[in-house]
Design a protein around this motif. Sequence first.
Motif, PDB file in Angstrom:
ATOM      1  N   UNK A 223     -14.689  13.823   3.090  1.00  0.00           N
ATOM      2  CA  UNK A 223     -15.380  14.448   4.233  1.00  0.00           C
ATOM      3  C   UNK A 223     -15.936  13.377   5.178  1.00  0.00           C
ATOM      4  N   UNK A 224     -15.956  13.701   6.442  1.00  0.00           N
ATOM      5  CA  UNK A 224     -16.520  12.796   7.445  1.00  0.00           C
ATOM      6  C   UNK A 224     -17.979  13.167   7.669  1.00  0.00           C
ATOM      7  N   UNK A 225     -18.823  12.238   8.056  1.00  0.00           N
ATOM      8  CA  UNK A 225     -18.557  10.860   8.406  1.00  0.00           C
ATOM      9  C   UNK A 225     -18.237  10.019   7.172  1.00  0.00           C
ATOM     10  N   UNK A 226     -17.508   8.903   7.416  1.00  0.00           N
ATOM     11  CA  UNK A 226     -17.093   8.030   6.318  1.00  0.00           C
ATOM     12  C   UNK A 226     -17.062   6.583   6.795  1.00  0.00           C
ATOM     13  N   UNK A 227     -17.158   5.676   5.836  1.00  0.00           N
ATOM     14  CA  UNK A 227     -17.014   4.249   6.096  1.00  0.00           C
ATOM     15  C   UNK A 227     -15.902   3.722   5.193  1.00  0.00           C
ATOM     16  N   UNK A 228     -15.397   2.540   5.512  1.00  0.00           N
ATOM     17  CA  UNK A 228     -14.361   1.906   4.701  1.00  0.00           C
ATOM     18  C   UNK A 228     -15.002   0.841   3.829  1.00  0.00           C
ATOM     19  N   UNK A 229     -14.807   0.971   2.528  1.00  0.00           N
ATOM     20  CA  UNK A 229     -15.358   0.052   1.534  1.00  0.00           C
ATOM     21  C   UNK A 229     -14.196  -0.613   0.817  1.00  0.00           C
ATOM     22  N   UNK A 230     -14.354  -1.882   0.443  1.00  0.00           N
ATOM     23  CA  UNK A 230     -13.320  -2.617  -0.301  1.00  0.00           C
ATOM     24  C   UNK A 230     -13.993  -3.731  -1.088  1.00  0.00           C
ATOM     25  N   UNK A 231     -13.190  -4.486  -1.831  1.00  0.00           N
ATOM     26  CA  UNK A 231     -13.677  -5.681  -2.501  1.00  0.00           C
ATOM     27  C   UNK A 231     -12.941  -6.881  -1.934  1.00  0.00           C
ATOM     28  N   UNK A 232     -13.684  -7.924  -1.580  1.00  0.00           N
ATOM     29  CA  UNK A 232     -13.095  -9.164  -1.103  1.00  0.00           C
ATOM     30  C   UNK A 232     -12.211  -9.731  -2.210  1.00  0.00           C
ATOM     31  N   UNK A 233     -11.000 -10.101  -1.877  1.00  0.00           N
ATOM     32  CA  UNK A 233     -10.047 -10.555  -2.887  1.00  0.00           C
ATOM     33  C   UNK A 233     -10.481 -11.849  -3.566  1.00  0.00           C
ATOM     34  N   UNK A 234     -11.108 -12.763  -2.843  1.00  0.00           N
ATOM     35  CA  UNK A 234     -11.451 -14.062  -3.417  1.00  0.00           C
ATOM     36  C   UNK A 234     -12.718 -14.066  -4.260  1.00  0.00           C
ATOM     37  N   UNK A 235     -13.781 -13.383  -3.799  1.00  0.00           N
ATOM     38  CA  UNK A 235     -15.030 -13.450  -4.556  1.00  0.00           C
ATOM     39  C   UNK A 235     -15.453 -12.125  -5.180  1.00  0.00           C
ATOM     40  N   UNK A 236     -14.734 -11.053  -4.885  1.00  0.00           N
ATOM     41  CA  UNK A 236     -15.028  -9.762  -5.500  1.00  0.00           C
ATOM     42  C   UNK A 236     -16.164  -8.989  -4.878  1.00  0.00           C
ATOM     43  N   UNK A 237     -16.861  -9.571  -3.906  1.00  0.00           N
ATOM     44  CA  UNK A 237     -17.972  -8.862  -3.268  1.00  0.00           C
ATOM     45  C   UNK A 237     -17.491  -7.580  -2.595  1.00  0.00           C
ATOM     46  N   UNK A 238     -18.354  -6.591  -2.597  1.00  0.00           N
ATOM     47  CA  UNK A 238     -18.087  -5.360  -1.866  1.00  0.00           C
ATOM     48  C   UNK A 238     -18.244  -5.664  -0.386  1.00  0.00           C
ATOM     49  N   UNK A 239     -17.275  -5.226   0.404  1.00  0.00           N
ATOM     50  CA  UNK A 239     -17.308  -5.440   1.850  1.00  0.00           C
ATOM     51  C   UNK A 239     -17.073  -4.114   2.567  1.00  0.00           C
ATOM     52  N   UNK A 240     -17.532  -4.067   3.807  1.00  0.00           N
ATOM     53  CA  UNK A 240     -17.473  -2.856   4.619  1.00  0.00           C
ATOM     54  C   UNK A 240     -16.838  -3.198   5.951  1.00  0.00           C
ATOM     55  N   UNK A 241     -15.992  -2.309   6.442  1.00  0.00           N
ATOM     56  CA  UNK A 241     -15.362  -2.529   7.749  1.00  0.00           C
ATOM     57  C   UNK A 241     -16.408  -2.358   8.831  1.00  0.00           C
ATOM     58  N   UNK A 242     -16.375  -3.280   9.790  1.00  0.00           N
ATOM     59  CA  UNK A 242     -17.277  -3.244  10.926  1.00  0.00           C
ATOM     60  C   UNK A 242     -16.500  -3.677  12.157  1.00  0.00           C
ATOM     61  N   UNK A 243     -17.081  -3.523  13.308  1.00  0.00           N
ATOM     62  CA  UNK A 243     -16.453  -3.987  14.547  1.00  0.00           C
ATOM     63  C   UNK A 243     -17.275  -5.153  15.082  1.00  0.00           C
ATOM     64  N   UNK A 244     -16.588  -6.247  15.465  1.00  0.00           N
ATOM     65  CA  UNK A 244     -17.309  -7.371  16.049  1.00  0.00           C
ATOM     66  C   UNK A 244     -17.552  -7.105  17.536  1.00  0.00           C
ATOM     67  N   UNK A 245     -18.127  -8.080  18.233  1.00  0.00           N
ATOM     68  CA  UNK A 245     -18.476  -7.892  19.647  1.00  0.00           C
ATOM     69  C   UNK A 245     -17.267  -7.559  20.521  1.00  0.00           C
ATOM     70  N   UNK A 246     -16.097  -8.037  20.113  1.00  0.00           N
ATOM     71  CA  UNK A 246     -14.881  -7.772  20.895  1.00  0.00           C
ATOM     72  C   UNK A 246     -14.247  -6.427  20.530  1.00  0.00           C
ATOM     73  N   UNK A 247     -14.834  -5.729  19.545  1.00  0.00           N
ATOM     74  CA  UNK A 247     -14.277  -4.449  19.128  1.00  0.00           C
ATOM     75  C   UNK A 247     -13.210  -4.559  18.061  1.00  0.00           C
ATOM     76  N   UNK A 248     -12.926  -5.795  17.622  1.00  0.00           N
ATOM     77  CA  UNK A 248     -11.943  -6.025  16.576  1.00  0.00           C
ATOM     78  C   UNK A 248     -12.560  -5.706  15.221  1.00  0.00           C
ATOM     79  N   UNK A 249     -11.788  -5.110  14.347  1.00  0.00           N
ATOM     80  CA  UNK A 249     -12.309  -4.793  13.027  1.00  0.00           C
ATOM     81  C   UNK A 249     -12.391  -6.051  12.171  1.00  0.00           C
ATOM     82  N   UNK A 250     -13.431  -6.106  11.362  1.00  0.00           N
ATOM     83  CA  UNK A 250     -13.693  -7.251  10.484  1.00  0.00           C
ATOM     84  C   UNK A 250     -14.432  -6.720   9.265  1.00  0.00           C
ATOM     85  N   UNK A 251     -14.789  -7.615   8.343  1.00  0.00           N
ATOM     86  CA  UNK A 251     -15.515  -7.232   7.129  1.00  0.00           C
ATOM     87  C   UNK A 251     -16.928  -7.785   7.145  1.00  0.00           C
ATOM     88  N   UNK A 252     -17.858  -7.034   6.589  1.00  0.00           N
ATOM     89  CA  UNK A 252     -19.237  -7.469   6.412  1.00  0.00           C
ATOM     90  C   UNK A 252     -19.686  -7.086   5.009  1.00  0.00           C
TER      91      UNK A 252
END
Length: 118
Positions: free
Chosen positions: A9-38
């Motif tokens: 169900x919406x609203x939703x966020x994108x969650x993942x694990x960083x491949x190198x360190x295993x930390x949980x990361x979340x999709x975000x948009x940087x100042x240019x509107x490009x998607x990145x991880x935080x």
Amino acid sequence: MATASKRVPLPAILLANDLLDGDVVFATANDAGTLAWTRDPAPALVANDDAAAERLEAFATTELRGNKVVDAYLVDVTIEAGGPVPRHFRERFKTLGPSNRPDLGKQAGEGIASAPKG
């Protein structure tokens, strides 16, 4: 990735694990509107409609293929003053870190609020 009929169900966020360190990361948009991880869920990009959810799913597919992250999926959230909060315990728990040492995990002060009570 999920299809619209099987999507959380919406609203939703994108969650993942960083491949190198295993930390949980979340999709975000940087100042240019490009998607990145935080690592902080507060600025996570929230999908409020199917088009936004599809954009997040496409980003996940690209990042999975590029070996940047693993286990990427959409998580339904509630929107609170501090940002999106996962509705389910498993995902809320993933945002915090180790449960046996709250003074050392992400909840120790890296700008990530603890899960809401209740």
